[in-house]
Design a protein around this motif. Sequence first.
Motif, PDB file in Angstrom:
ATOM      1  N   PRO A  13       0.833  -1.202   0.000  1.00 46.64           N
ATOM      2  CA  PRO A  13       0.000   0.000   0.000  1.00 46.64           C
ATOM      3  C   PRO A  13       0.867   1.252   0.000  1.00 46.64           C
ATOM      4  O   PRO A  13       1.930   1.287   0.626  1.00 46.64           O
ATOM      5  N   LEU A  14       0.431   2.263  -0.704  1.00 43.71           N
ATOM      6  CA  LEU A  14       1.165   3.526  -0.747  1.00 43.71           C
ATOM      7  C   LEU A  14       0.919   4.325   0.516  1.00 43.71           C
ATOM      8  O   LEU A  14      -0.209   4.393   1.010  1.00 43.71           O
ATOM      9  N   ASP A  15       1.971   4.943   1.026  1.00 48.01           N
ATOM     10  CA  ASP A  15       1.810   5.919   2.098  1.00 48.01           C
ATOM     11  C   ASP A  15       2.041   7.310   1.505  1.00 48.01           C
ATOM     12  O   ASP A  15       2.305   7.456   0.302  1.00 48.01           O
ATOM     13  N   ALA A  16       1.956   8.331   2.344  1.00 47.08           N
ATOM     14  CA  ALA A  16       2.054   9.705   1.840  1.00 47.08           C
ATOM     15  C   ALA A  16       3.412   9.976   1.201  1.00 47.08           C
ATOM     16  O   ALA A  16       3.498  10.657   0.164  1.00 47.08           O
ATOM     17  N   ARG A  17       4.481   9.449   1.778  1.00 49.33           N
ATOM     18  CA  ARG A  17       5.822   9.663   1.223  1.00 49.33           C
ATOM     19  C   ARG A  17       5.931   9.031  -0.162  1.00 49.33           C
ATOM     20  O   ARG A  17       6.465   9.642  -1.098  1.00 49.33           O
ATOM     21  N   MET A  18       5.420   7.817  -0.313  1.00 52.01           N
ATOM     22  CA  MET A  18       5.455   7.144  -1.608  1.00 52.01           C
ATOM     23  C   MET A  18       4.608   7.889  -2.635  1.00 52.01           C
ATOM     24  O   MET A  18       5.003   8.037  -3.796  1.00 52.01           O
ATOM     25  N   ARG A  54      -5.256   3.517  -1.864  1.00 54.33           N
ATOM     26  CA  ARG A  54      -6.635   3.783  -1.459  1.00 54.33           C
ATOM     27  C   ARG A  54      -6.789   5.288  -1.365  1.00 54.33           C
ATOM     28  O   ARG A  54      -6.159   5.939  -0.533  1.00 54.33           O
ATOM     29  N   ALA A  55      -7.620   5.849  -2.226  1.00 53.74           N
ATOM     30  CA  ALA A  55      -7.808   7.301  -2.225  1.00 53.74           C
ATOM     31  C   ALA A  55      -8.274   7.805  -0.867  1.00 53.74           C
ATOM     32  O   ALA A  55      -7.936   8.920  -0.455  1.00 53.74           O
ATOM     33  N   ALA A  56      -9.037   6.976  -0.145  1.00 53.10           N
ATOM     34  CA  ALA A  56      -9.550   7.387   1.161  1.00 53.10           C
ATOM     35  C   ALA A  56      -8.433   7.692   2.155  1.00 53.10           C
ATOM     36  O   ALA A  56      -8.632   8.455   3.104  1.00 53.10           O
ATOM     37  N   ASP A  57      -7.233   7.130   1.934  1.00 56.21           N
ATOM     38  CA  ASP A  57      -6.112   7.381   2.838  1.00 56.21           C
ATOM     39  C   ASP A  57      -5.563   8.797   2.691  1.00 56.21           C
ATOM     40  O   ASP A  57      -4.855   9.283   3.575  1.00 56.21           O
ATOM     41  N   PHE A  58      -5.864   9.452   1.581  1.00 57.07           N
ATOM     42  CA  PHE A  58      -5.233  10.749   1.291  1.00 57.07           C
ATOM     43  C   PHE A  58      -6.227  11.870   0.994  1.00 57.07           C
ATOM     44  O   PHE A  58      -5.849  13.037   0.978  1.00 57.07           O
ATOM     45  N   ILE A  59      -7.468  11.527   0.740  1.00 62.21           N
ATOM     46  CA  ILE A  59      -8.407  12.501   0.186  1.00 62.21           C
ATOM     47  C   ILE A  59      -8.676  13.675   1.118  1.00 62.21           C
ATOM     48  O   ILE A  59      -9.004  14.780   0.668  1.00 62.21           O
ATOM     49  N   ASN A  60      -8.525  13.492   2.416  1.00 60.33           N
ATOM     50  CA  ASN A  60      -8.814  14.569   3.365  1.00 60.33           C
ATOM     51  C   ASN A  60      -7.603  15.417   3.710  1.00 60.33           C
ATOM     52  O   ASN A  60      -7.696  16.309   4.550  1.00 60.33           O
ATOM     53  N   ASP A  61      -6.468  15.148   3.090  1.00 58.81           N
ATOM     54  CA  ASP A  61      -5.249  15.926   3.341  1.00 58.81           C
ATOM     55  C   ASP A  61      -5.052  16.901   2.179  1.00 58.81           C
ATOM     56  O   ASP A  61      -4.687  16.488   1.079  1.00 58.81           O
ATOM     57  N   PRO A  62      -5.288  18.199   2.398  1.00 61.34           N
ATOM     58  CA  PRO A  62      -5.172  19.160   1.288  1.00 61.34           C
ATOM     59  C   PRO A  62      -3.772  19.215   0.690  1.00 61.34           C
ATOM     60  O   PRO A  62      -3.611  19.529  -0.485  1.00 61.34           O
ATOM     61  N   ASP A  63      -2.746  18.891   1.489  1.00 61.77           N
ATOM     62  CA  ASP A  63      -1.376  18.913   0.974  1.00 61.77           C
ATOM     63  C   ASP A  63      -1.115  17.782  -0.024  1.00 61.77           C
ATOM     64  O   ASP A  63      -0.132  17.833  -0.775  1.00 61.77           O
ATOM     65  N   LEU A  64      -1.979  16.767  -0.006  1.00 57.59           N
ATOM     66  CA  LEU A  64      -1.792  15.629  -0.905  1.00 57.59           C
ATOM     67  C   LEU A  64      -2.741  15.664  -2.099  1.00 57.59           C
ATOM     68  O   LEU A  64      -2.732  14.747  -2.922  1.00 57.59           O
ATOM     69  N   ALA A  81      -2.778  17.592  -4.838  1.00 61.07           N
ATOM     70  CA  ALA A  81      -2.069  17.645  -6.119  1.00 61.07           C
ATOM     71  C   ALA A  81      -1.320  16.345  -6.403  1.00 61.07           C
ATOM     72  O   ALA A  81      -1.416  15.814  -7.517  1.00 61.07           O
ATOM     73  N   PRO A  82      -0.553  15.793  -5.421  1.00 60.60           N
ATOM     74  CA  PRO A  82       0.091  14.503  -5.692  1.00 60.60           C
ATOM     75  C   PRO A  82      -0.893  13.392  -6.022  1.00 60.60           C
ATOM     76  O   PRO A  82      -0.631  12.565  -6.899  1.00 60.60           O
ATOM     77  N   LEU A  83      -2.030  13.363  -5.333  1.00 59.38           N
ATOM     78  CA  LEU A  83      -3.031  12.332  -5.607  1.00 59.38           C
ATOM     79  C   LEU A  83      -3.577  12.472  -7.022  1.00 59.38           C
ATOM     80  O   LEU A  83      -3.718  11.473  -7.745  1.00 59.38           O
ATOM     81  N   ASP A  84      -3.877  13.698  -7.429  1.00 52.57           N
ATOM     82  CA  ASP A  84      -4.381  13.933  -8.779  1.00 52.57           C
ATOM     83  C   ASP A  84      -3.368  13.503  -9.827  1.00 52.57           C
ATOM     84  O   ASP A  84      -3.709  12.822 -10.805  1.00 52.57           O
ATOM     85  N   MET A  85      -2.096  13.860  -9.631  1.00 55.26           N
ATOM     86  CA  MET A  85      -1.052  13.503 -10.583  1.00 55.26           C
ATOM     87  C   MET A  85      -0.866  11.992 -10.647  1.00 55.26           C
ATOM     88  O   MET A  85      -0.716  11.407 -11.726  1.00 55.26           O
ATOM     89  N   PHE A  86      -0.892  11.339  -9.490  1.00 56.93           N
ATOM     90  CA  PHE A  86      -0.727   9.886  -9.450  1.00 56.93           C
ATOM     91  C   PHE A  86      -1.849   9.193 -10.219  1.00 56.93           C
ATOM     92  O   PHE A  86      -1.594   8.315 -11.053  1.00 56.93           O
ATOM     93  N   LEU A  87      -3.089   9.572  -9.936  1.00 56.89           N
ATOM     94  CA  LEU A  87      -4.222   8.930 -10.595  1.00 56.89           C
ATOM     95  C   LEU A  87      -4.186   9.141 -12.107  1.00 56.89           C
ATOM     96  O   LEU A  87      -4.456   8.219 -12.882  1.00 56.89           O
ATOM     97  N   ARG A  88      -3.860  10.353 -12.531  1.00 59.92           N
ATOM     98  CA  ARG A  88      -3.787  10.624 -13.965  1.00 59.92           C
ATOM     99  C   ARG A  88      -2.660   9.839 -14.632  1.00 59.92           C
ATOM    100  O   ARG A  88      -2.790   9.373 -15.766  1.00 59.92           O
TER     101      ARG A  88
END
Length: 200
Positions: free
Chosen positions: A12-17, A92-102, A104-111
């Motif tokens: 599973p990915l963590d925030a650093r990954m 799991r998007a739910a692990d990061f979706i509530n962190d505003p700092d993540l 942009a990284p989440l969007d870039m990763f998914l795309r």
Amino acid sequence: MTKDRRDQASRPLDARMLRALAHPLRMRMLELLQADGPATATGLGKRVSESSGTTSWHLRLLAEAGLVEEDSERGNKRERWWRSVQKSTRMRAADFINDPDLAAPLDMFLRSVIEQRYQAESQFASEVAQWMDQWHDHAVFTDARLSLTPEEAAAMSAEVDAVIDRYRRDTRPGDHNVIAHWSAFPRQAQPEKPDTATSD
């Protein structure tokens, strides 16, 4: 005895990954290491059309995030080889979706994930003729539209993951490198509304 981290089928990915993978080139390099095995920065550079200096820098960032490591069984003082720490990653998007700092990284990763899937399937489409002797009725592209609750979709995904896990094994003679893409996500329905205008 400590289990080799490379034995892990998926991590599973963590925030650093996630932050490390929020870059298309790093995503592509990790994909190549997972699919084709260890490589040097020079070898990766040739495959992604970048200089070895660029790929070396990105490899160090991936290593700092715990996604790749130096392959001590290969190379020498002049040539460093790198390998993926795991066969695949999961997010799991739910692990990061509530962190505003993540966000942009989440969007870039998914795309980047979507782009990688498109590239892999497009590559197969361009090579389809050479695979037909053995794969003429075995390669599958399926698109299903279902009516489900979020809980039902999660249960279905867990069952699909279990099926995929049953087929994980070491490579044998005669094997092909097979990509299995799976996703389940909602779509906002946009039905056409009946024309309520009265005619003369």
